[in-house]
Design a protein around this motif. Sequence first.
Motif, PDB file in Angstrom:
ATOM      1  N   SER A 156       6.684  -5.970  -8.819  1.00 36.47           N
ATOM      2  CA  SER A 156       6.478  -6.387  -7.429  1.00 36.47           C
ATOM      3  C   SER A 156       7.314  -5.509  -6.515  1.00 36.47           C
ATOM      4  CB  SER A 156       6.827  -7.863  -7.235  1.00 36.47           C
ATOM      5  OG  SER A 156       8.207  -8.062  -7.375  1.00 36.47           O
ATOM      6  N   ILE A 157       6.802  -5.335  -5.303  1.00 38.69           N
ATOM      7  CA  ILE A 157       7.477  -4.514  -4.304  1.00 38.69           C
ATOM      8  C   ILE A 157       7.215  -5.132  -2.933  1.00 38.69           C
ATOM      9  CG2 ILE A 157       5.538  -2.897  -4.041  1.00 38.69           C
ATOM     10  CD1 ILE A 157       7.823  -0.702  -3.918  1.00 38.69           C
ATOM     11  N   ASN A 158       8.225  -5.083  -2.060  1.00 37.63           N
ATOM     12  CA  ASN A 158       8.036  -5.680  -0.740  1.00 37.63           C
ATOM     13  C   ASN A 158       6.988  -4.892   0.051  1.00 37.63           C
ATOM     14  OD1 ASN A 158      10.058  -3.591  -0.678  1.00 37.63           O
ATOM     15  ND2 ASN A 158      10.585  -4.213   1.396  1.00 37.63           N
ATOM     16  N   PRO A 168       1.818  -5.251  -3.282  1.00 36.47           N
ATOM     17  CA  PRO A 168       3.007  -6.093  -3.489  1.00 36.47           C
ATOM     18  C   PRO A 168       3.141  -6.591  -4.931  1.00 36.47           C
ATOM     19  CG  PRO A 168       1.992  -6.638  -1.401  1.00 36.47           C
ATOM     20  CD  PRO A 168       1.054  -5.679  -2.100  1.00 36.47           C
ATOM     21  N   ALA A 169       2.024  -6.924  -5.560  1.00 36.74           N
ATOM     22  CA  ALA A 169       2.004  -7.266  -6.990  1.00 36.74           C
ATOM     23  C   ALA A 169       1.188  -6.169  -7.667  1.00 36.74           C
ATOM     24  CB  ALA A 169       1.383  -8.630  -7.214  1.00 36.74           C
ATOM     25  N   THR A 170       1.875  -5.256  -8.329  1.00 38.42           N
ATOM     26  CA  THR A 170       1.234  -4.075  -8.908  1.00 38.42           C
ATOM     27  C   THR A 170       1.255  -4.149 -10.426  1.00 38.42           C
ATOM     28  OG1 THR A 170       1.787  -2.634  -7.047  1.00 38.42           O
ATOM     29  CG2 THR A 170       1.459  -1.561  -9.147  1.00 38.42           C
ATOM     30  N   GLU A 171       0.142  -3.757 -11.037  1.00 42.55           N
ATOM     31  CA  GLU A 171       0.106  -3.570 -12.483  1.00 42.55           C
ATOM     32  C   GLU A 171       0.053  -2.078 -12.747  1.00 42.55           C
ATOM     33  OE1 GLU A 171      -2.903  -5.677 -14.678  1.00 42.55           O
ATOM     34  OE2 GLU A 171      -1.508  -7.314 -15.036  1.00 42.55           O
ATOM     35  N   SER A 229      10.923  -4.969  -8.342  1.00 43.80           N
ATOM     36  CA  SER A 229      11.320  -5.666  -9.565  1.00 43.80           C
ATOM     37  C   SER A 229      10.222  -5.552 -10.612  1.00 43.80           C
ATOM     38  CB  SER A 229      11.634  -7.137  -9.292  1.00 43.80           C
ATOM     39  OG  SER A 229      10.472  -7.820  -8.893  1.00 43.80           O
ATOM     40  N   CYS A 230      10.616  -5.680 -11.864  1.00 41.59           N
ATOM     41  CA  CYS A 230       9.690  -5.694 -12.995  1.00 41.59           C
ATOM     42  C   CYS A 230       9.561  -7.131 -13.462  1.00 41.59           C
ATOM     43  CB  CYS A 230      10.215  -4.798 -14.120  1.00 41.59           C
ATOM     44  SG  CYS A 230       9.174  -4.822 -15.592  1.00 41.59           S
TER      45      CYS A 230
END
Length: 185
Positions: free
Chosen positions: A43-45, A81-84, A117-118
């Motif tokens: 995840s990233i802001n 924001p939610a990346t795979e 974050s992971c």
Amino acid sequence: AIKVKHYIPVQPVLKGLPSNPILRVSIAIPDGLSASYSKIAASINKESIASIKDIRVYLTGATPFDTTDLIGSVTGNQILPATELPVRLQLKPGLHFIWFSIRLNENYDADTKIQFSCKSLKEENGKLLLVNSKSSNNYMGSVIRKAMDDGVHTYRIPGLIKTNTNSLIAVYDIRHESNRDLPGN
């Protein structure tokens, strides 16, 4: 059981560098086991996404950050924001380090911090290895000078000052042939 830990280096993400390590995940695979992962959930802001050129994932067998073994990446509009992150990761018994690195776009927002974050690693069968790392909290900035620019070995003792007219003045010491202190160089 497989053990997971994380480490967040405290350093800015700088435009002009080929890599900026922001998070390390260590995975300890016990004897007699192996693991294969195809995706990493991170995840990233959302405020920082427009500033990011790409997120790269590297595998190392030792603690120091190394860009030799790129195992996955996402770029541009793939960063959410939610990346795979798609990866190819085959782990045998032992200790393995996964490093996440970010490169910035030419135009980045220096007033925004990167919070990355992971969350987990996913096996082909859908089974998750939970990481749930804390979020990094990295400032963004620009490299003014780096080693070997204009044939100079090292730039040291930097300074930055803002004038009354809001202009920035940068100064640094040049070491032409080595990083030794003067008068040796």
